[in-house]
Write a protein that holds these residues in place. Structure first.
Motif, PDB file in Angstrom:
ATOM      1  N   ASN A 114      23.878  47.973  51.600  1.00  0.00           N
ATOM      2  CA  ASN A 114      24.703  47.127  52.077  1.00  0.00           C
ATOM      3  C   ASN A 114      26.477  47.931  52.359  1.00  0.00           C
ATOM      4  O   ASN A 114      26.729  47.848  51.433  1.00  0.00           O
ATOM      5  CB  ASN A 114      24.872  45.861  50.962  1.00  0.00           C
ATOM      6  N   GLN A 115      27.157  47.339  53.215  1.00  0.00           N
ATOM      7  CA  GLN A 115      28.270  48.109  53.505  1.00  0.00           C
ATOM      8  C   GLN A 115      29.249  46.220  53.800  1.00  0.00           C
ATOM      9  O   GLN A 115      29.371  46.061  54.554  1.00  0.00           O
ATOM     10  CB  GLN A 115      28.313  48.028  55.039  1.00  0.00           C
ATOM     11  N   TYR A 116      30.420  46.618  52.511  1.00  0.00           N
ATOM     12  CA  TYR A 116      30.782  45.672  51.710  1.00  0.00           C
ATOM     13  C   TYR A 116      32.084  45.261  52.191  1.00  0.00           C
ATOM     14  O   TYR A 116      32.413  46.471  52.435  1.00  0.00           O
ATOM     15  CB  TYR A 116      31.359  45.250  50.445  1.00  0.00           C
ATOM     16  N   VAL A 117      32.578  44.385  52.940  1.00  0.00           N
ATOM     17  CA  VAL A 117      34.221  44.100  53.478  1.00  0.00           C
ATOM     18  C   VAL A 117      35.055  44.062  52.383  1.00  0.00           C
ATOM     19  O   VAL A 117      34.066  42.975  51.778  1.00  0.00           O
ATOM     20  CB  VAL A 117      34.167  43.327  54.296  1.00  0.00           C
ATOM     21  N   VAL A 118      36.231  44.600  51.947  1.00  0.00           N
ATOM     22  CA  VAL A 118      36.944  44.704  50.742  1.00  0.00           C
ATOM     23  C   VAL A 118      38.063  43.524  50.999  1.00  0.00           C
ATOM     24  O   VAL A 118      39.317  43.427  52.004  1.00  0.00           O
ATOM     25  CB  VAL A 118      37.980  45.798  50.782  1.00  0.00           C
ATOM     26  N   LEU A 119      38.826  42.374  50.378  1.00  0.00           N
ATOM     27  CA  LEU A 119      39.495  41.351  50.301  1.00  0.00           C
ATOM     28  C   LEU A 119      40.575  42.019  49.976  1.00  0.00           C
ATOM     29  O   LEU A 119      42.042  41.320  50.519  1.00  0.00           O
ATOM     30  CB  LEU A 119      38.734  40.181  49.771  1.00  0.00           C
ATOM     31  N   SER A 120      40.366  42.794  49.066  1.00  0.00           N
ATOM     32  CA  SER A 120      41.893  43.301  48.065  1.00  0.00           C
ATOM     33  C   SER A 120      41.800  44.539  47.069  1.00  0.00           C
ATOM     34  O   SER A 120      40.489  44.250  46.954  1.00  0.00           O
ATOM     35  CB  SER A 120      42.797  42.353  47.467  1.00  0.00           C
ATOM     36  N   GLY A 121      42.588  45.232  47.778  1.00  0.00           N
ATOM     37  CA  GLY A 121      41.940  47.286  47.716  1.00  0.00           C
ATOM     38  C   GLY A 121      42.593  47.500  46.127  1.00  0.00           C
ATOM     39  O   GLY A 121      43.170  46.275  45.258  1.00  0.00           O
ATOM     40  N   ASP A 122      42.976  48.272  46.599  1.00  0.00           N
ATOM     41  CA  ASP A 122      43.554  49.293  44.851  1.00  0.00           C
ATOM     42  C   ASP A 122      44.409  49.785  45.715  1.00  0.00           C
ATOM     43  O   ASP A 122      43.798  50.772  46.593  1.00  0.00           O
ATOM     44  CB  ASP A 122      42.430  49.526  44.371  1.00  0.00           C
ATOM     45  N   ALA A 123      45.873  50.538  45.593  1.00  0.00           N
ATOM     46  CA  ALA A 123      46.802  51.547  46.037  1.00  0.00           C
ATOM     47  C   ALA A 123      47.046  53.127  45.748  1.00  0.00           C
ATOM     48  O   ALA A 123      46.951  53.746  46.275  1.00  0.00           O
ATOM     49  CB  ALA A 123      48.354  50.949  45.920  1.00  0.00           C
ATOM     50  N   ASP A 124      46.089  52.614  44.445  1.00  0.00           N
ATOM     51  CA  ASP A 124      45.659  53.850  43.970  1.00  0.00           C
ATOM     52  C   ASP A 124      44.357  54.188  42.661  1.00  0.00           C
ATOM     53  O   ASP A 124      44.488  53.182  41.514  1.00  0.00           O
ATOM     54  CB  ASP A 124      46.487  54.486  42.797  1.00  0.00           C
ATOM     55  N   VAL A 125      43.515  54.659  43.275  1.00  0.00           N
ATOM     56  CA  VAL A 125      42.039  54.337  42.090  1.00  0.00           C
ATOM     57  C   VAL A 125      42.543  55.389  41.352  1.00  0.00           C
ATOM     58  O   VAL A 125      41.207  55.126  40.124  1.00  0.00           O
ATOM     59  CB  VAL A 125      40.608  55.072  43.505  1.00  0.00           C
ATOM     60  N   SER A 126      43.396  56.216  41.241  1.00  0.00           N
ATOM     61  CA  SER A 126      42.592  56.813  39.719  1.00  0.00           C
ATOM     62  C   SER A 126      43.614  55.934  38.724  1.00  0.00           C
ATOM     63  O   SER A 126      43.147  56.379  37.672  1.00  0.00           O
ATOM     64  CB  SER A 126      43.823  58.313  40.153  1.00  0.00           C
ATOM     65  N   ASN A 127      44.121  54.552  38.447  1.00  0.00           N
ATOM     66  CA  ASN A 127      44.321  54.175  37.871  1.00  0.00           C
ATOM     67  C   ASN A 127      43.876  53.281  37.471  1.00  0.00           C
ATOM     68  O   ASN A 127      44.041  52.408  36.405  1.00  0.00           O
ATOM     69  CB  ASN A 127      46.003  53.072  38.104  1.00  0.00           C
ATOM     70  N   GLY A 128      42.034  53.133  37.619  1.00  0.00           N
ATOM     71  CA  GLY A 128      41.500  52.318  37.125  1.00  0.00           C
ATOM     72  C   GLY A 128      41.836  50.719  37.223  1.00  0.00           C
ATOM     73  O   GLY A 128      41.891  49.250  36.388  1.00  0.00           O
ATOM     74  N   GLY A 129      42.267  50.556  38.460  1.00  0.00           N
ATOM     75  CA  GLY A 129      42.373  48.863  39.089  1.00  0.00           C
ATOM     76  C   GLY A 129      41.450  48.173  39.508  1.00  0.00           C
ATOM     77  O   GLY A 129      39.514  48.218  38.562  1.00  0.00           O
ATOM     78  N   SER A 130      41.039  46.813  40.125  1.00  0.00           N
ATOM     79  CA  SER A 130      40.273  46.565  40.976  1.00  0.00           C
ATOM     80  C   SER A 130      40.059  46.701  42.389  1.00  0.00           C
ATOM     81  O   SER A 130      41.367  45.971  42.488  1.00  0.00           O
ATOM     82  CB  SER A 130      40.139  44.870  39.679  1.00  0.00           C
ATOM     83  N   ILE A 131      39.214  46.047  42.715  1.00  0.00           N
ATOM     84  CA  ILE A 131      39.221  45.925  44.267  1.00  0.00           C
ATOM     85  C   ILE A 131      38.155  44.099  44.179  1.00  0.00           C
ATOM     86  O   ILE A 131      37.526  43.684  43.125  1.00  0.00           O
ATOM     87  CB  ILE A 131      38.075  46.286  44.687  1.00  0.00           C
ATOM     88  N   VAL A 132      38.247  43.400  45.147  1.00  0.00           N
ATOM     89  CA  VAL A 132      37.494  41.820  45.182  1.00  0.00           C
ATOM     90  C   VAL A 132      37.310  41.901  46.644  1.00  0.00           C
ATOM     91  O   VAL A 132      37.500  42.253  47.717  1.00  0.00           O
ATOM     92  CB  VAL A 132      38.610  41.257  45.369  1.00  0.00           C
ATOM     93  N   LEU A 133      35.598  41.894  46.744  1.00  0.00           N
ATOM     94  CA  LEU A 133      35.095  41.872  47.786  1.00  0.00           C
ATOM     95  C   LEU A 133      35.410  40.577  48.569  1.00  0.00           C
ATOM     96  O   LEU A 133      34.995  39.608  48.212  1.00  0.00           O
ATOM     97  CB  LEU A 133      33.657  42.157  47.615  1.00  0.00           C
ATOM     98  N   ASN A 134      34.909  40.669  49.696  1.00  0.00           N
ATOM     99  CA  ASN A 134      34.841  38.943  50.489  1.00  0.00           C
ATOM    100  C   ASN A 134      33.307  38.712  49.997  1.00  0.00           C
ATOM    101  O   ASN A 134      32.716  39.031  49.529  1.00  0.00           O
ATOM    102  CB  ASN A 134      34.860  38.678  51.855  1.00  0.00           C
TER     103      ASN A 134
END
Length: 388
Positions: free
Chosen positions: A268-288
């Motif tokens: 599946n190809q998911y669309v991101v609602l909100s992302g992460d400005a630096d993935v190396s910091n261990g943040g989070s993302i939100v999918l639609n």
């Protein structure tokens, strides 16, 4: 007050609308429109009624009594009018006299109004195209032109909607002109619907299967993808339907809103609602919505950002709403000499045309206020194509 200033222009105006170049605006007639002559202020909320689906038929049984009532609950969505825009031009007396010795002032003025309506329609179409970032998932493949050899990409995007429970009787597809050219070649489509067709039919290239109209738009977006590389989820594990995914402190770069991403082991190809400005910091993302279609195991799972691609849109008509209104005026009126409403036959939108008097000069403007909204992300999908 001057009267009939604009009324006398109507025949020339509609003639000009057929002559002035117009970009394809397939998204506007594909969405649910609430386009009226009512007035609204910027940031005002407008309730747009949404009729429910009617898919449950009833057997006809002859009887002397009328069957029970068939009441329906009419839903609504609250949409904010976010833009109030005027598209103006001016004339003075010397300029009018000059053109009257050539093409004629009324003819030129009609074309200017048509050009202003064209600009307004394109801006509204652009705002609708920007809603691609709120789609649920994507079908098709980057680098592959939809309809180059078949309609499998469109079928894939439709499958996304069907899996999400979208009403199949009102699915619309809007593609860029590159995909449209391929579709014309594939099916031997020579022309689209003419001006005599209703607004809802204009621009339809093909009605796939009899219930999936495909239109073209000049405002389909080509995305700019995030730069994330070697990003992974953490090891918490995520169930089907999860939308918030926590990242491990791994990889580099960004995941941005509107990105299309995949997880290892999930096609599946998911669309991101909100992302992460630096993935190396261990943040989070939100999918639609509706989130994951396949669970992620309790281990670090690789995330891949799909490359930049054209974002052709496939959606249920009721999933996206466009509300347009006339811009608000003071209760006491203003300095306009004449004001009237004109409906653009190409888009179905109603615009206000006004003339203002100055010192040996007049100003014309075409104006409209509008807002757009995705009210059901689950019923929207993307059809990816090459970046153009």
């Amino acid at each position: 007050m001057t009267t009939n200033t604009l009324t006398n222009l109507i025949p020339d105006l509609y003639a000009a609308l057929d002559v002035v170049s117009r970009e394809m605006c397939g998204i506007i007639p594909s969405v649910t429109m609430d386009a009226t002559a009512d007035r609204a202020a910027v940031n005002q909320n407008v309730r747009v009624p949404i009729a429910p689906a009617n898919s449950a038929g009833a057997d006809i049984t002859p009887a002397m009594a009328v069957p029970a009532e068939a009441d329906q609950t009419i839903g609504y969505s609250t949409i904010q009018i976010t833009k109030s825009r005027a598209f103006p031009f001016s004339w003075n007396g010397e300029e009018q006299r000059g053109v009257n010795s050539g093409p004629g002032y009324l003819n030129v003025k009609a074309s200017q109004i048509a050009q202003a309506m064209r600009a307004a329609v394109n801006e509204i179409e652009t705002d609708l195209g920007a809603l691609h970032a709120l789609a649920s998932r994507a079908g098709g493949a980057v680098g592959t032109t939809p309809f180059a050899t078949n309609t499998s990409g469109l079928n894939d995007a439709r499958r996304v909607l069907v899996d999400n429970g979208a009403p199949t009787g009102e699915i619309q597809a809007v593609v860029n002109t590159t995909a449209g050219a391929s579709l014309r070649t594939l099916y031997g489509v020579q022309t689209g619907r003419g001006d005599a067709a209703s607004v809802s039919e204009q621009g339809i290239l093909l009605n796939v299967g009899g219930n999936l109209p495909v239109r073209e738009s000049a405002q389909i977006v080509t995305s700019t993808a995030g730069t994330a590389a070697s990003a992974t989820t953490n090891n918490a594990g995520y169930a089907i339907g999860a939308t918030t995914i926590t990242l491990a402190s791994a990889g580099t770069g960004t995941i941005v809103a509107g990105d299309v991403i995949t997880f290892a082991g999930d096609a599946n190809q998911y669309v991101v609602l909100s992302g992460d400005a630096d993935v190396s910091n261990g943040g989070s993302i939100v999918l639609n919505a509706p989130g994951l279609r396949k669970a992620i195991a309790a281990s670090a799972t690789a995330i891949t950002v799909v490359a930049a691609a054209s974002r052709n849109m496939v959606f249920a008509k009721t999933a996206i709403v466009l509300a347009t209104r006339m811009p608000e005026r003071p209760a006491e009126g203003d300095l306009a000499l004449d004001v009237m409403s004109i409906t653009d036959p190409r888009s179905g939108l109603t615009f206000e045309v006004a003339i203002y008097g100055g010192y040996r000069k007049v100003r014309y403007e075409v104006a409209v206020a509008w807002g757009v909204k995705v009210i059901k992300p689950e019923h929207t999908a993307l059809l990816l194509g090459p970046a153009v």
